[in-house]
Motif scaffolding. Sequence first.
Motif, PDB file in Angstrom:
ATOM      1  N   ALA A 177      39.896  48.702  24.140  1.00 22.21           N
ATOM      2  CA  ALA A 177      39.356  47.933  25.381  1.00 22.21           C
ATOM      3  C   ALA A 177      39.885  48.889  26.604  1.00 22.21           C
ATOM      4  N   VAL A 178      38.936  48.866  27.434  1.00 18.27           N
ATOM      5  CA  VAL A 178      39.327  49.647  28.754  1.00 18.27           C
ATOM      6  C   VAL A 178      39.012  48.667  29.942  1.00 18.27           C
ATOM      7  N   VAL A 179      40.166  48.616  30.806  1.00 15.91           N
ATOM      8  CA  VAL A 179      39.904  47.075  31.753  1.00 15.91           C
ATOM      9  C   VAL A 179      40.382  47.616  32.994  1.00 15.91           C
ATOM     10  N   THR A 214      43.355  49.680  39.651  1.00 10.51           N
ATOM     11  CA  THR A 214      44.283  50.309  38.198  1.00 10.51           C
ATOM     12  C   THR A 214      43.366  50.205  36.811  1.00 10.51           C
ATOM     13  N   ILE A 215      43.643  51.120  36.223  1.00  4.95           N
ATOM     14  CA  ILE A 215      42.722  51.138  34.879  1.00  4.95           C
ATOM     15  C   ILE A 215      43.834  51.301  33.724  1.00  4.95           C
ATOM     16  N   ALA A 216      43.539  50.563  32.777  1.00  2.39           N
ATOM     17  CA  ALA A 216      44.411  50.523  31.449  1.00  2.39           C
ATOM     18  C   ALA A 216      43.700  50.341  30.434  1.00  2.39           C
ATOM     19  N   THR A 217      44.095  50.793  29.233  1.00  2.00           N
ATOM     20  CA  THR A 217      43.575  50.711  27.862  1.00  2.00           C
ATOM     21  C   THR A 217      44.504  50.316  26.794  1.00  2.00           C
ATOM     22  N   ALA A 218      44.050  49.848  25.838  1.00  2.00           N
ATOM     23  CA  ALA A 218      44.642  48.897  24.414  1.00  2.00           C
ATOM     24  C   ALA A 218      44.003  49.083  23.322  1.00  2.00           C
ATOM     25  N   ALA A 219      44.488  49.240  22.152  1.00  2.00           N
ATOM     26  CA  ALA A 219      44.081  48.970  20.940  1.00  2.00           C
ATOM     27  C   ALA A 219      44.540  47.649  20.200  1.00  2.00           C
TER      28      ALA A 219
END
Length: 354
Positions: free
Chosen positions: A210-212, A220-225
Amino acid sequence: MVPTPDSLRPAVSAPPPVCLDEIAECLGGEVYLAYAHRPESGVVAVEAHFSAETARSRAKARVASMDALHRLPDGVARPCAPDDHRDLCLSDFMPDPPADRHSRVAGTGLLSRERYMLPAEVVWMGHRDCRVEPTAVGVIGAGADGVPGAIADLLAHDMVTRWWASPRMPLLRVSQHLAAMIPEGAAEAADALGLRVSAFAMPGPDFQIAVVGVCGEGTTIATAAARTVGEAVAEAFLRALAARAQPWNTLSTADSLRRLTVWHREVDYLAYLEWSALDADASAFDRRPGPAFDRRPSPGDGAPSWADIACRRFGHEPVVVTLGDAGEAVKVVCPGAACYRTSPPGTTLPCPVP
């Protein structure tokens, strides 16, 4: 220190106690922000979660790991028994690497349990006299995340970094389903505060990315698996909120400049993400099963472990670094992951995640 065969870990002095400065509510009390720091080293960690206790434990664990990596000695001699380990160099981690400093840190393969000696540049944090950009990707937190969460972190950043440089596949736009993936009150509170949340998914083998982006007077932009889209979006959303509260002067120079660029050029970044995105059908992804999620494959469900997934993707097993007398795991690194670099990418818009 000259190591002996029984002493492969570099000496790190006993850590000072963690000072937990603050737990704050945000989004109408739906999300909690925890701020922890080590005054002696100036290391700061900000974590967000839907649970105050989880936010607190995450912040304390993360600041402890980062503090140990900041205090890592500049030089470590090779062990006396070279046949007892495998030596990895900077060229195993990045293309066109700078000259190797020959400083080594011990690590253990998560699948083979084989011992490795790693280039210190991909392990340590803080301001160092070297051309490798320090990265917090793979730093180990607390609780159910732990080592599996650190491996998931490597996978997420690798996929997003590669996609940003060459967006050959469309993202799935899942912003319209946000209330199904985070607490409904948090989604409503974000909207009431004038925050725009843009969420995108990227399918991977055996996991989801995901990219949020959280926008409003800066982005601000963050990613996670995670195993499901819902879990990945929830985690990336929390990371983006935590990034908004992180003091920029506590970041590395490269990460601070990256955050500054994203903050001021939110329209450009969101346009870049939207350009490739397709609307996702609600039936095309799994919703978040509950407020607390686990990014580990469930035992007995036939799913591969995060270490197995990383080994298949990168062609090498992940390696965990332990430091201190208690042998606490502090970071996971993996050759082949696009998380190690000499300088930020030379694109018009630098990738928003380190």
